[in-house]
Design a protein around this motif. Structure first.
Motif, PDB file in Angstrom:
ATOM      1  N   ALA A 225       0.867  -1.178   0.000  1.00 41.03           N
ATOM      2  CA  ALA A 225       0.000   0.000   0.000  1.00 41.03           C
ATOM      3  C   ALA A 225       0.906   1.230   0.000  1.00 41.03           C
ATOM      4  O   ALA A 225       1.604   1.501   0.988  1.00 41.03           O
ATOM      5  CB  ALA A 225      -0.921  -0.004   1.217  1.00 41.03           C
ATOM      6  N   ILE A 226       0.903   1.977  -1.116  1.00 36.40           N
ATOM      7  CA  ILE A 226       1.861   3.072  -1.316  1.00 36.40           C
ATOM      8  C   ILE A 226       1.142   4.416  -1.249  1.00 36.40           C
ATOM      9  O   ILE A 226       0.102   4.616  -1.873  1.00 36.40           O
ATOM     10  CB  ILE A 226       2.583   2.911  -2.662  1.00 36.40           C
ATOM     11  CG1 ILE A 226       3.313   1.555  -2.713  1.00 36.40           C
ATOM     12  CG2 ILE A 226       3.568   4.058  -2.890  1.00 36.40           C
ATOM     13  CD1 ILE A 226       3.936   1.254  -4.043  1.00 36.40           C
ATOM     14  N   ARG A 227       1.725   5.340  -0.477  1.00 33.19           N
ATOM     15  CA  ARG A 227       1.206   6.708  -0.401  1.00 33.19           C
ATOM     16  C   ARG A 227       2.327   7.676  -0.775  1.00 33.19           C
ATOM     17  O   ARG A 227       3.454   7.559  -0.282  1.00 33.19           O
ATOM     18  CB  ARG A 227       0.703   7.021   1.015  1.00 33.19           C
ATOM     19  CG  ARG A 227      -0.593   6.323   1.390  1.00 33.19           C
ATOM     20  CD  ARG A 227      -1.114   6.873   2.712  1.00 33.19           C
ATOM     21  NE  ARG A 227      -0.170   6.600   3.800  1.00 33.19           N
ATOM     22  CZ  ARG A 227      -0.185   7.259   4.963  1.00 33.19           C
ATOM     23  NH1 ARG A 227      -1.061   8.237   5.158  1.00 33.19           N
ATOM     24  NH2 ARG A 227       0.677   6.945   5.915  1.00 33.19           N
ATOM     25  N   GLU A 228       1.988   8.620  -1.656  1.00 33.80           N
ATOM     26  CA  GLU A 228       2.942   9.646  -2.055  1.00 33.80           C
ATOM     27  C   GLU A 228       2.689  10.904  -1.245  1.00 33.80           C
ATOM     28  O   GLU A 228       1.591  11.465  -1.248  1.00 33.80           O
ATOM     29  CB  GLU A 228       2.787   9.943  -3.548  1.00 33.80           C
ATOM     30  CG  GLU A 228       3.104   8.761  -4.449  1.00 33.80           C
ATOM     31  CD  GLU A 228       2.998   9.115  -5.922  1.00 33.80           C
ATOM     32  OE1 GLU A 228       2.938  10.335  -6.223  1.00 33.80           O
ATOM     33  OE2 GLU A 228       2.966   8.199  -6.744  1.00 33.80           O
ATOM     34  N   LEU A 229       3.713  11.374  -0.540  1.00 33.93           N
ATOM     35  CA  LEU A 229       3.650  12.599   0.235  1.00 33.93           C
ATOM     36  C   LEU A 229       4.675  13.591  -0.310  1.00 33.93           C
ATOM     37  O   LEU A 229       5.363  13.314  -1.306  1.00 33.93           O
ATOM     38  CB  LEU A 229       3.899  12.300   1.720  1.00 33.93           C
ATOM     39  CG  LEU A 229       2.958  11.265   2.371  1.00 33.93           C
ATOM     40  CD1 LEU A 229       3.397  11.000   3.803  1.00 33.93           C
ATOM     41  CD2 LEU A 229       1.521  11.742   2.320  1.00 33.93           C
ATOM     42  N   VAL A 234       5.514   6.589   1.413  1.00 30.24           N
ATOM     43  CA  VAL A 234       5.257   5.682   2.529  1.00 30.24           C
ATOM     44  C   VAL A 234       4.724   4.372   1.972  1.00 30.24           C
ATOM     45  O   VAL A 234       3.736   4.353   1.221  1.00 30.24           O
ATOM     46  CB  VAL A 234       4.250   6.283   3.527  1.00 30.24           C
ATOM     47  CG1 VAL A 234       3.966   5.283   4.651  1.00 30.24           C
ATOM     48  CG2 VAL A 234       4.780   7.591   4.094  1.00 30.24           C
ATOM     49  N   ILE A 235       5.380   3.284   2.301  1.00 24.75           N
ATOM     50  CA  ILE A 235       4.986   1.954   1.819  1.00 24.75           C
ATOM     51  C   ILE A 235       4.573   1.111   3.020  1.00 24.75           C
ATOM     52  O   ILE A 235       5.361   0.913   3.956  1.00 24.75           O
ATOM     53  CB  ILE A 235       6.135   1.259   1.065  1.00 24.75           C
ATOM     54  CG1 ILE A 235       6.604   2.104  -0.111  1.00 24.75           C
ATOM     55  CG2 ILE A 235       5.683  -0.122   0.584  1.00 24.75           C
ATOM     56  CD1 ILE A 235       7.819   1.542  -0.813  1.00 24.75           C
ATOM     57  N   ASN A 236       3.345   0.642   3.012  1.00 29.75           N
ATOM     58  CA  ASN A 236       2.849  -0.259   4.048  1.00 29.75           C
ATOM     59  C   ASN A 236       2.750  -1.676   3.490  1.00 29.75           C
ATOM     60  O   ASN A 236       2.286  -1.881   2.363  1.00 29.75           O
ATOM     61  CB  ASN A 236       1.468   0.183   4.542  1.00 29.75           C
ATOM     62  CG  ASN A 236       1.528   1.486   5.330  1.00 29.75           C
ATOM     63  OD1 ASN A 236       2.412   1.651   6.157  1.00 29.75           O
ATOM     64  ND2 ASN A 236       0.606   2.397   5.067  1.00 29.75           N
ATOM     65  N   LEU A 237       3.193  -2.630   4.274  1.00 32.54           N
ATOM     66  CA  LEU A 237       3.077  -4.039   3.907  1.00 32.54           C
ATOM     67  C   LEU A 237       1.821  -4.591   4.573  1.00 32.54           C
ATOM     68  O   LEU A 237       1.718  -4.600   5.795  1.00 32.54           O
ATOM     69  CB  LEU A 237       4.307  -4.817   4.356  1.00 32.54           C
ATOM     70  CG  LEU A 237       5.667  -4.274   3.883  1.00 32.54           C
ATOM     71  CD1 LEU A 237       6.784  -5.160   4.387  1.00 32.54           C
ATOM     72  CD2 LEU A 237       5.714  -4.166   2.368  1.00 32.54           C
ATOM     73  N   VAL A 238       0.885  -5.057   3.768  1.00 34.74           N
ATOM     74  CA  VAL A 238      -0.415  -5.479   4.273  1.00 34.74           C
ATOM     75  C   VAL A 238      -0.647  -6.946   3.928  1.00 34.74           C
ATOM     76  O   VAL A 238      -0.482  -7.358   2.768  1.00 34.74           O
ATOM     77  CB  VAL A 238      -1.548  -4.615   3.675  1.00 34.74           C
ATOM     78  CG1 VAL A 238      -2.897  -5.058   4.228  1.00 34.74           C
ATOM     79  CG2 VAL A 238      -1.305  -3.153   3.957  1.00 34.74           C
ATOM     80  N   LEU A 261      15.878  10.443  -2.300  1.00 36.81           N
ATOM     81  CA  LEU A 261      14.601  10.001  -1.750  1.00 36.81           C
ATOM     82  C   LEU A 261      14.831   9.179  -0.503  1.00 36.81           C
ATOM     83  O   LEU A 261      15.851   8.507  -0.346  1.00 36.81           O
ATOM     84  CB  LEU A 261      13.809   9.188  -2.780  1.00 36.81           C
ATOM     85  CG  LEU A 261      13.388   9.929  -4.054  1.00 36.81           C
ATOM     86  CD1 LEU A 261      12.673   8.949  -5.005  1.00 36.81           C
ATOM     87  CD2 LEU A 261      12.452  11.077  -3.728  1.00 36.81           C
ATOM     88  N   VAL A 262      13.885   9.228   0.389  1.00 38.69           N
ATOM     89  CA  VAL A 262      13.917   8.409   1.593  1.00 38.69           C
ATOM     90  C   VAL A 262      12.724   7.484   1.582  1.00 38.69           C
ATOM     91  O   VAL A 262      11.582   7.944   1.486  1.00 38.69           O
ATOM     92  CB  VAL A 262      13.900   9.262   2.877  1.00 38.69           C
ATOM     93  CG1 VAL A 262      13.889   8.365   4.108  1.00 38.69           C
ATOM     94  CG2 VAL A 262      15.091  10.208   2.917  1.00 38.69           C
ATOM     95  N   ALA A 263      12.947   6.171   1.619  1.00 37.06           N
ATOM     96  CA  ALA A 263      11.866   5.189   1.676  1.00 37.06           C
ATOM     97  C   ALA A 263      11.764   4.682   3.107  1.00 37.06           C
ATOM     98  O   ALA A 263      12.735   4.189   3.667  1.00 37.06           O
ATOM     99  CB  ALA A 263      12.118   4.025   0.723  1.00 37.06           C
ATOM    100  N   VAL A 264      10.589   4.829   3.692  1.00 32.41           N
ATOM    101  CA  VAL A 264      10.354   4.364   5.052  1.00 32.41           C
ATOM    102  C   VAL A 264       9.530   3.092   4.988  1.00 32.41           C
ATOM    103  O   VAL A 264       8.426   3.091   4.436  1.00 32.41           O
ATOM    104  CB  VAL A 264       9.611   5.437   5.881  1.00 32.41           C
ATOM    105  CG1 VAL A 264       9.360   4.929   7.294  1.00 32.41           C
ATOM    106  CG2 VAL A 264      10.415   6.736   5.917  1.00 32.41           C
ATOM    107  N   VAL A 265      10.052   1.989   5.553  1.00 31.99           N
ATOM    108  CA  VAL A 265       9.371   0.700   5.535  1.00 31.99           C
ATOM    109  C   VAL A 265       8.931   0.381   6.960  1.00 31.99           C
ATOM    110  O   VAL A 265       9.752   0.432   7.883  1.00 31.99           O
ATOM    111  CB  VAL A 265      10.301  -0.410   4.988  1.00 31.99           C
ATOM    112  CG1 VAL A 265       9.584  -1.724   5.002  1.00 31.99           C
ATOM    113  CG2 VAL A 265      10.776  -0.064   3.588  1.00 31.99           C
TER     114      VAL A 265
END
Length: 265
Positions: A225-229, A234-238, A261-265
């Motif tokens: 589940a990816i959200r662009e801010l 922000v990537i959520n694992l569902v 870029l910073v990817a937060v997992v």
């Protein structure tokens, strides 16, 4: 290995047995001990210490498991009914069987002389009869009689695992399936923990057999589940309902820097 026996002629054969003869020769055959696990219908061979002439340091353990055995007259699987051993060029009570009568004694859980195997020592000097030679866990004296705990003299051991008695009816097959399990335990010291180490491997092998060697599927991939801010993704694992990971959560947080870029997992 699976074996089926059939009786094609008329008449039943009562008090039948199936037996598996094993001459393990685990590396150097002269430093072998044997034993059995009555719960798992397992016979095994291990070396007296951590230094085998053929394997060197860290020798393996080898075991033969009854994955399935013949059925009794009520249709129940028999499993291992006795475990007997003998020695290449051993004493008369423990010598290799030479004729049909001596093999029959072994099938019935007796010594080749027809006397009972007894608890203690090499199985010939005690007073309490038993049909399973060395059923204890070598690493734990509280579990019973084992070669390692008795301090027996290691020699070229052979053993027979038996299943019976059952009635062999005309045209009604009886089947036995066995598996060979080999394991190199860590920190081997001549007193292996059969239950905690080798038994785990045997349980896995038995489970594979029971499930027709259908290897269990791995975990399902989670849904992303990816959200662009603003300057951030922000990537959520569902794990959706229906996934074999449903209900599992991911708690650790780690940042991965990809250029700007910073990817937060």
């Amino acid at each position: 290995y699976t074996y089926e026996i059939f009786k094609k002629t008329a008449g039943d054969v009562s008090n039948s047995y199936m037996g598996v003869f094993v001459d393990p020769d685990l590396g150097n055959a002269q430093d072998d001990f044997v034993g059995c696990d009555t719960v798992r219908s397992l016979g095994f061979c291990y070396t007296v210490d951590n230094n085998d002439a053929d394997y060197g340091a860290g020798p393996p353990i080898v075991g033969i498991d009854y994955f399935e055995g013949p059925l009794d007259d009520n249709g129940n699987e028999l499993g291992m009914s006795s475990f007997c051993y003998f020695i290449n060029s051993g004493s008369p009570a423990l010598a290799d069987p030479d004729d049909a009568q001596q093999f029959r004694f072994l099938q019935e859980g007796l010594l080749t002389t027809g006397n009972a195997c007894t608890i203690g020592g090499d199985g010939t000097v005690g007073t309490i009869p038993i049909k399973f030679a060395f059923p204890g866990n070598p690493s734990d004296p509280l579990t019973g009689w084992s070669e390692a705990q008795e301090g027996n003299t290691a020699q070229d051991r052979r053993f027979v695992q038996n299943s019976g008695p059952f009635t062999l009816n005309p045209g009604d097959p009886q089947r036995i399936s066995i598996g060979v399990i080999t394991l190199f335990p860590a920190n081997y010291n001549g007193c292996p923990d059969i239950d905690a180490v080798f038994g785990v491997a045997d349980d896995l092998a038995q489970n594979l057999f029971d499930n027709c060697f259908d290897i269990i599927d791995g975990p399902d991939a989670p849904t992303l589940a990816i959200r662009e801010l603003n300057n951030e993704i922000v990537i959520n694992l569902v794990n959706n309902q229906g996934s074999n990971n449903f209900g599992e959560t991911y708690q650790s947080v780690q940042e991965f820097y990809l250029e700007n870029l910073v990817a937060v997992v």
